[in-house]
Design a protein around this motif. Structure first.
Motif, PDB file in Angstrom:
ATOM      1  N   MET A   1       8.523  -3.162   7.415  1.00  0.00           N
ATOM      2  CA  MET A   1       6.965  -3.207   8.510  1.00  0.00           C
ATOM      3  C   MET A   1       6.177  -3.507   7.695  1.00  0.00           C
ATOM      4  SD  MET A   1       7.702   0.394  10.542  1.00  0.00           S
ATOM      5  CE  MET A   1       7.595   0.224  11.634  1.00  0.00           C
ATOM      6  N   LEU A   2       6.206  -3.238   6.726  1.00  0.00           N
ATOM      7  CA  LEU A   2       4.773  -3.798   6.356  1.00  0.00           C
ATOM      8  C   LEU A   2       4.381  -4.988   5.521  1.00  0.00           C
ATOM      9  CD1 LEU A   2       4.425  -0.204   4.098  1.00  0.00           C
ATOM     10  CD2 LEU A   2       2.597  -0.667   5.755  1.00  0.00           C
TER      11      LEU A   2
ATOM     12  N   TYR B   1       2.709   7.159   4.792  1.00  0.00           N
ATOM     13  CA  TYR B   1       3.036   7.336   5.907  1.00  0.00           C
ATOM     14  C   TYR B   1       4.364   7.033   6.439  1.00  0.00           C
ATOM     15  CZ  TYR B   1      -0.329   8.723  10.220  1.00  0.00           C
ATOM     16  OH  TYR B   1      -0.290   8.816  11.010  1.00  0.00           O
ATOM     17  N   LEU B   2       4.706   6.277   6.714  1.00  0.00           N
ATOM     18  CA  LEU B   2       5.722   5.736   7.360  1.00  0.00           C
ATOM     19  C   LEU B   2       6.885   6.417   6.842  1.00  0.00           C
ATOM     20  CD1 LEU B   2       5.470   1.879   7.788  1.00  0.00           C
ATOM     21  CD2 LEU B   2       4.851   2.703   8.993  1.00  0.00           C
TER      22      LEU B   2
ATOM     23  N   VAL C   1      -3.958   6.879   7.180  1.00  0.00           N
ATOM     24  CA  VAL C   1      -3.912   6.031   6.929  1.00  0.00           C
ATOM     25  C   VAL C   1      -4.011   4.589   8.071  1.00  0.00           C
ATOM     26  CG1 VAL C   1      -1.367   5.497   5.989  1.00  0.00           C
ATOM     27  CG2 VAL C   1      -3.308   4.345   5.287  1.00  0.00           C
TER      28      VAL C   1
ATOM     29  N   GLY D   1      -1.529  -4.250  11.610  1.00  0.00           N
ATOM     30  CA  GLY D   1      -0.144  -5.450  11.905  1.00  0.00           C
ATOM     31  C   GLY D   1       0.963  -4.250  12.502  1.00  0.00           C
TER      32      GLY D   1
ATOM     33  N   ALA E   1       0.262   3.513   2.621  1.00  0.00           N
ATOM     34  CA  ALA E   1       0.975   3.492   4.348  1.00  0.00           C
ATOM     35  C   ALA E   1       2.881   3.442   4.254  1.00  0.00           C
ATOM     36  CB  ALA E   1       0.353   1.987   4.291  1.00  0.00           C
TER      37      ALA E   1
ATOM     38  N   ASN F   1       0.698  -1.095  -0.382  1.00  0.00           N
ATOM     39  CA  ASN F   1       0.064  -0.127   0.295  1.00  0.00           C
ATOM     40  C   ASN F   1       0.894   1.615   0.055  1.00  0.00           C
ATOM     41  OD1 ASN F   1      -1.747   2.319   0.561  1.00  0.00           O
ATOM     42  ND2 ASN F   1      -2.847   1.512   2.053  1.00  0.00           N
TER      43      ASN F   1
ATOM     44  N   GLU G   1      12.708  -0.175   4.781  1.00  0.00           N
ATOM     45  CA  GLU G   1      12.538   0.066   6.582  1.00  0.00           C
ATOM     46  C   GLU G   1      11.105  -0.240   6.238  1.00  0.00           C
ATOM     47  OE1 GLU G   1      13.588  -1.904   9.958  1.00  0.00           O
ATOM     48  OE2 GLU G   1      15.269  -1.676   8.742  1.00  0.00           O
TER      49      GLU G   1
ATOM     50  N   ALA H   1       4.043  -6.525   9.277  1.00  0.00           N
ATOM     51  CA  ALA H   1       2.675  -6.771   9.664  1.00  0.00           C
ATOM     52  C   ALA H   1       1.722  -7.455   8.603  1.00  0.00           C
ATOM     53  CB  ALA H   1       2.520  -5.213   8.740  1.00  0.00           C
TER      54      ALA H   1
END
Lengths: 457, 250
Positions: free
Chosen positions: A411-412, A397-398, B88, B92, A394, A391, A407, A415
């Motif tokens: 993480m995604l 966002y990180l 967003v 997880g 997402a 995504n 990284e 998850a």
């Protein structure tokens, strides 16, 4: 020209191998085991090598693999110069298991300390059990894994000689997990057949781990079939970790029959392996039986992982819940087929299925196919499949919080994978697998010539 | 601190920003207002480094460094923070793991030692109290199942954790009830000092009752067409945007 003329079909070659070695294969085994071979051979000749034309193998064409192999067969146990128990001494802290070693399909007596097993529990070579516990083995042998229903099961039954037998008597609960480590080790390319049986008595409990490894870099074809009978109110967990090198073709089949009130959890974790096909068939054959089935495959390069599940709801009030995920990198390919059949008698069935996949490249490919056959009105069923990418929102966002792209991607992915890991009920094992998945995603678990569980040392 | 000169940007081939000029100094609060579709959110995202937006012309420097030379994570570590209009949900990824990674990435960038688990939790507790975020929220996955108000509060909480020098709040007020708006504004005001700056991107004047801007800019059709003090916001609230449009087009 001569070579071309000599080229024979894989079916013929496998038939010839059986004809030529029939005596050696059947030596020392009871008649009922050997008598199952001929019908299995006939069934195999009828079905042929699984190809895209074969009903349940649409996404895994094995023609080329079988046509090109002329591997040695391990009709006798290979002698090893090392103590395998030593190689595999698992010193993950607080992760204590009963260790059972299988080398090239043969139960390794000297590495397995049977004195430490709980009282009344029988854990031994299947070969021995066929002779010493014939009543137990004969009742289920070939009854759960049917040769006429699946060509790979047929091949296994034609050549089956040994593997692991586990019997847990009624009302016995084994707290320590049983860890079966399957090792492939050979100086030449090898075709290995392994056959296992697990019988869990009424109200018994056991957690069983199956770890697959390669110790040498030769090519392997590994056929591994396990028949599992779960008695009334018994609770059985089966976790498998596949970490074989990418020149290995691994065909596993787990065939389960569950009695009334029994509970099964399975988790298939695929870290490495060339061509992997996992068949999982569960018959819910008693009221209020439940099965929770999950799998995670992390693939790259040219790996191919195909999970095929078939859940038979035969009796009322049973529950099945499936969750499979794949993360596919490079040119790897994956497939998931989830068949659910609800019989006319299985009222109040609840059957759920989910398959979510992430493709990391344009070349990676995933095929997913739910197959629901529902012959009953009084059921709750759902299925869902997704194939997507990481995504982007997402990810941004990180990154916008200072986490670099690499990284953030990890993480995604982690998850995404973690939801499957949450199904693993042995806390320590879950932590270990968590760590393994983390390392695999980072590319740190490559070919591990050792027990995957040792990788976290 | 932030100097934007003649900035043009497009998204999906469409020109959105058409010559933005803006200078923000330490200690200042700027409000960027404007009708829907004027380019407010685009400006915020371009500054934060979203790759969907393509800068076609102009420059932007942050503390003297060209921000278009930096990836989004580096901009963040340089002290730029975007509070998202629509944060967003990331199932997880736990809030704790996310924030710990983010805080430590910032620290590493500044050659500081990473925080220990204990110190991190202590910092998190302090900041949670400061911005009055429900302590349960940090036990969950990032924004997963959060209400609209909780998501916005979570943005301000992250801002408190990361202590940026320039915070861009993209429509932080939209969809907030009056209590949530007060909590969010209190958080922003508390984090404000003479060394940092804030850009409020907003459609409504309401937020500016709580966070008082030093400058108000009106963005229209990709350009800043009017800049003034906080009184401009009140005028806009009373008269709407039509008179500005007329002024520009006339």
């Amino acid at each position: 020209m001569a070579e071309l003329l000599e080229k024979i079909s894989a079916v013929d070659r496998i038939s010839n191998i059986f004809d030529a070695n029939q005596t050696m294969v059947g030596e020392g085994l009871p008649a009922w085991v050997n008598q199952a071979r001929t019908p299995a051979l006939q069934a195999f000749q009828k079905m042929g090598i699984p190809s895209f034309r074969t009903e349940n193998y649409k996404y895994s064409d094995l023609t080329r693999l079988f046509e090109n192999e002329n591997f040695r067969r391990s009709f006798k146990p290979d002698l090893f110069d090392v103590d395998l128990a030593e190689v595999f001494s698992c010193d993950v802290p607080e992760f204590d298991t009963h260790l059972i070693l299988v080398a090239n399909g043969w139960y390794d007596e000297k590495s397995t300390n049977s004195e430490l097993f709980p009282k009344g529990v029988i854990i031994k070579s299947l070969r021995k059990a066929m002779l010493e516990n014939a009543d137990l083995v004969e009742a289920y042998y070939g009854k759960l894994a049917k040769s006429n229903e699946d060509p790979l099961t047929a091949i296994n039954t034609i050549f089956a000689q040994d593997g692991v037998f586990i019997y847990i008597p009624d009302n016995v609960q084994i707290t320590k997990p049983l860890q079966i480590i399957n090792i492939l080790r050979s100086e030449d390319d090898l075709f290995v057949t392994q056959r296992n049986m697990i019988i869990a008595g009424k109200n018994s409990q056991a957690k069983i781990m199956l770890c697959d490894h390669t110790l040498t870099s030769q090519q392997f074809i590994n056929s591994n079939i396990t028949e599992v009978k779960i008695g009334e109110d018994a609770v059985v967990d089966i976790y498998s970790i596949q970490n074989q090198h990418n020149k290995t073709a691994s065909f596993s089949g787990i065939y389960v029959s569950q009695d009334k009130g029994s509970t099964l959890s399975t988790n298939a974790m695929t870290l490495h392996g060339g061509i992997i096909r996992n068949n999982l068939k569960i018959s819910l054959d008693g009221e209020h039986a439940s099965a929770s089935i999950s799998g995670l495959a992390l693939t790259d390069k040219n790996q191919h992982v195909d999970n095929y599940t078939s859940i038979e709801h035969l009796k009322p009030n049973c529950v099945s819940n499936q969750l499979y995920k794949n993360i596919l990198d490079d040119s790897s390919t994956g497939a998931f087929t989830g068949r659910i059949h609800v019989s006319p008698y299985a009222t109040k069935t609840a059957a759920y299925q989910r398959n979510n996949n992430v493709l990391l490249t344009d070349a990676a490919k995933m095929n997913t196919k739910p197959q629901l056959v529902i012959d009953n009105d009084d059921v709750k069923c759902s299925h869902g499949a997704t194939v997507g990418r990481i995504n982007d929102e997402a990810l941004f966002y990180l990154q916008a919080r200072g986490i670099n792209e690499k990284e953030a991607r990890l993480m995604l992915m982690f998850a995404f994978a973690h939801e499957v890991l949450a199904e693993v009920k042995i806390d320590k094992l879950r932590d270990v697998i968590d760590e393994l998945v983390n390392k695999r995603l980072r590319g740190e678990v490559s070919l591990c010539h050792s027990c995957a569980l040792d990788c976290i040392r | 601190m932030l100097v934007i000169k003649d900035l043009y940007a497009k998204v999906e081939g469409k020109d959105i920003l058409k010559g933005i000029n803006l200078t923000v100094n330490a200690g200042e609060v700027h409000a960027i207002m404007g009708p829907n579709g004027s380019g407010k959110s685009t400006l915020a995202n371009v500054l934060a480094g979203h790759t969907n937006f393509e800068v076609t012309h102009g420059t932007a420097t942050f503390n003297g460094k060209d921000i278009f030379e930096m990836s989004a994570d580096v901009r963040a570590k340089e002290g730029l923070f975007l509070s998202f209009q629509y944060p967003v949900e990331i199932p997880g990824v736990s809030m704790v793991n996310f924030l710990k990674t983010a805080v430590n990435e910032h620290r590493k960038y500044r050659n500081q030692k990473e925080l220990s688990a204990g110190d991190f939790l202590k910092l998190m507790r302090e900041k949670k109290e400061m911005v009055q975020i429900d302590s349960q929220l940090t036990n969950r996955s990032v924004n997963e199942g959060f209400s609209g108000g909780e998501k916005k509060k979570n943005e301000i909480f992250q801002m408190a954790m990361l202590e940026p020098t320039l915070a861009i709040l993209d429509e932080t007020d939209s969809g907030l009830d009056i209590d949530a708006l007060r909590i969010v504004s209190n958080g922003v005001n508390m984090l404000k000092n003479k060394n940092n700056a804030t850009i409020l991107v907003t459609h409504y004047q309401r937020l500016l009752d709580y966070i008082v801007p030093d400058f108000v800019h009106v963005l229209y059709e990709g350009r800043i067409v009017k800049s003034a003090g906080k009184e401009l916001a009140i005028e806009l609230e009373e008269k709407g945007y039509d008179w500005i449009k007329k002024e520009v087009e006339g």
